[in-house]
Design a protein around this motif. Structure first.
Motif, short mmCIF file in Angstrom:
data_model
loop_
_atom_site.label_atom_id
_atom_site.label_comp_id
_atom_site.label_asym_id
_atom_site.label_seq_id
_atom_site.Cartn_x
_atom_site.Cartn_y
_atom_site.Cartn_z
N THR A 103 -47.98 -49.10 -2.45
CA THR A 103 -47.14 -49.16 -3.64
C THR A 103 -47.74 -48.43 -4.83
N ALA A 104 -48.96 -47.95 -4.69
CA ALA A 104 -49.61 -47.29 -5.83
C ALA A 104 -50.26 -45.99 -5.36
N LEU A 105 -49.52 -44.90 -5.43
CA LEU A 105 -50.08 -43.59 -5.10
C LEU A 105 -50.37 -42.85 -6.39
N ALA A 106 -51.41 -42.02 -6.36
CA ALA A 106 -51.79 -41.24 -7.54
C ALA A 106 -51.91 -39.77 -7.15
N ASP A 107 -51.90 -38.91 -8.15
CA ASP A 107 -52.13 -37.48 -7.97
C ASP A 107 -51.26 -36.89 -6.86
N VAL A 108 -49.97 -37.22 -6.87
CA VAL A 108 -49.06 -36.75 -5.82
C VAL A 108 -48.72 -35.28 -6.06
N GLN A 109 -48.88 -34.47 -5.01
CA GLN A 109 -48.56 -33.05 -5.05
C GLN A 109 -47.65 -32.73 -3.88
N GLY A 110 -46.61 -31.93 -4.09
CA GLY A 110 -45.72 -31.49 -3.02
C GLY A 110 -44.62 -32.47 -2.67
N ALA A 111 -44.40 -33.47 -3.53
CA ALA A 111 -43.33 -34.44 -3.27
C ALA A 111 -42.99 -35.20 -4.55
N GLU A 112 -41.78 -35.73 -4.56
CA GLU A 112 -41.35 -36.63 -5.63
C GLU A 112 -41.36 -38.03 -5.06
N THR A 113 -41.79 -39.01 -5.84
CA THR A 113 -41.96 -40.37 -5.32
C THR A 113 -40.88 -41.32 -5.83
N GLU A 114 -40.69 -42.35 -5.03
CA GLU A 114 -39.75 -43.43 -5.36
C GLU A 114 -40.28 -44.70 -4.70
N GLN A 115 -40.30 -45.78 -5.44
CA GLN A 115 -40.75 -47.06 -4.88
C GLN A 115 -39.62 -47.72 -4.12
N THR A 116 -39.94 -48.25 -2.94
CA THR A 116 -38.98 -48.99 -2.13
C THR A 116 -39.62 -50.31 -1.75
N PRO A 117 -38.86 -51.27 -1.25
CA PRO A 117 -39.46 -52.54 -0.81
C PRO A 117 -40.48 -52.36 0.32
N LEU A 122 -41.71 -40.57 -0.35
CA LEU A 122 -42.03 -39.25 -0.89
C LEU A 122 -40.99 -38.26 -0.41
N ARG A 123 -40.24 -37.69 -1.34
CA ARG A 123 -39.25 -36.66 -1.01
C ARG A 123 -39.98 -35.32 -1.04
N VAL A 124 -40.12 -34.73 0.13
CA VAL A 124 -40.96 -33.55 0.31
C VAL A 124 -40.36 -32.34 -0.42
N THR A 125 -41.21 -31.65 -1.20
CA THR A 125 -40.80 -30.43 -1.89
C THR A 125 -41.65 -29.22 -1.49
N ALA A 126 -42.66 -29.43 -0.62
CA ALA A 126 -43.54 -28.34 -0.18
C ALA A 126 -44.01 -28.64 1.24
N ASP A 127 -44.58 -27.64 1.90
CA ASP A 127 -45.07 -27.83 3.26
C ASP A 127 -46.34 -28.65 3.34
N THR A 128 -47.04 -28.79 2.22
CA THR A 128 -48.23 -29.63 2.16
C THR A 128 -48.03 -30.67 1.07
N VAL A 129 -48.22 -31.92 1.44
CA VAL A 129 -48.11 -33.04 0.50
C VAL A 129 -49.49 -33.69 0.42
N ARG A 130 -49.93 -33.98 -0.79
CA ARG A 130 -51.24 -34.60 -0.97
C ARG A 130 -51.08 -35.74 -1.97
N PHE A 131 -51.76 -36.86 -1.68
CA PHE A 131 -51.75 -37.98 -2.61
C PHE A 131 -53.00 -38.82 -2.42
N ALA A 132 -53.29 -39.62 -3.44
CA ALA A 132 -54.43 -40.53 -3.39
C ALA A 132 -53.91 -41.95 -3.30
N LEU A 133 -54.55 -42.76 -2.46
CA LEU A 133 -54.21 -44.17 -2.34
C LEU A 133 -54.99 -44.96 -3.38
N ARG A 134 -54.33 -45.87 -4.05
CA ARG A 134 -55.00 -46.74 -5.00
C ARG A 134 -55.10 -48.13 -4.39
N GLN A 135 -56.19 -48.77 -4.66
CA GLN A 135 -56.39 -50.13 -4.14
C GLN A 135 -55.88 -51.16 -5.10
#
Length: 135
Positions: A103-117, A122-135
């Protein structure tokens, strides 16, 4: 659990299920393709596809084939520390990623995010998607 989101630790579990429930647990480090169509088994599998990402650790890969058996999409993930990189090849139009339980992603690249239950979509906008997981 695929339908409820329940998680369990390893080992054997004994339970009783009736005809209206199933033990559909998904292993950690799984990329599970889920199609967008419910009107029949033959359709463009890449159209509206959601790749559900479960407890990624290390590297994982998944191929999605069309009704003719030919590969239409390939996804490869690599987790290094808290950073996850997803590389996509093939028909990536309208493909989404769902980081299940995250539920907590940071530094998302290559996608637009939306929270779901179920987690972060992540709605992909590039061939490479990168994100950081937060604890």
């Amino acid at each position: 659990h695929l339908l409820t989101g329940e998680t369990r630790t390893g080992g054997w579990h004994t339970e009783q299920y009736d005809c209206l429930s199933l033990p559909l647990f998904v292993r950690p480090n799984t990329i599970l393709p889920v199609g967008a169509h419910e009107d029949g088994p033959a359709y463009d599998y890449a159209d509206g596809l959601t790749l559900r990402l479960y407890a990624l650790a290390g590297a994982a890969a998944r191929r999605v084939c069309g009704t003719d058996g030919k590969e239409v999409l390939r996804a490869e993930t690599l987790r290094q520390g808290d950073t996850v990189t997803v590389r996509l090849a093939g028909d990536t139009h309208n493909v989404k990623l769902l980081a299940v339980g995250e539920t907590a992603l940071a530094d998302v690249q290559g996608a637009e995010t939306e929270q779901t239950p179920e987690g972060t979509l992540l709605r992909v906008t590039a061939d490479t998607v990168r994100f950081a997981l937060r604890q």
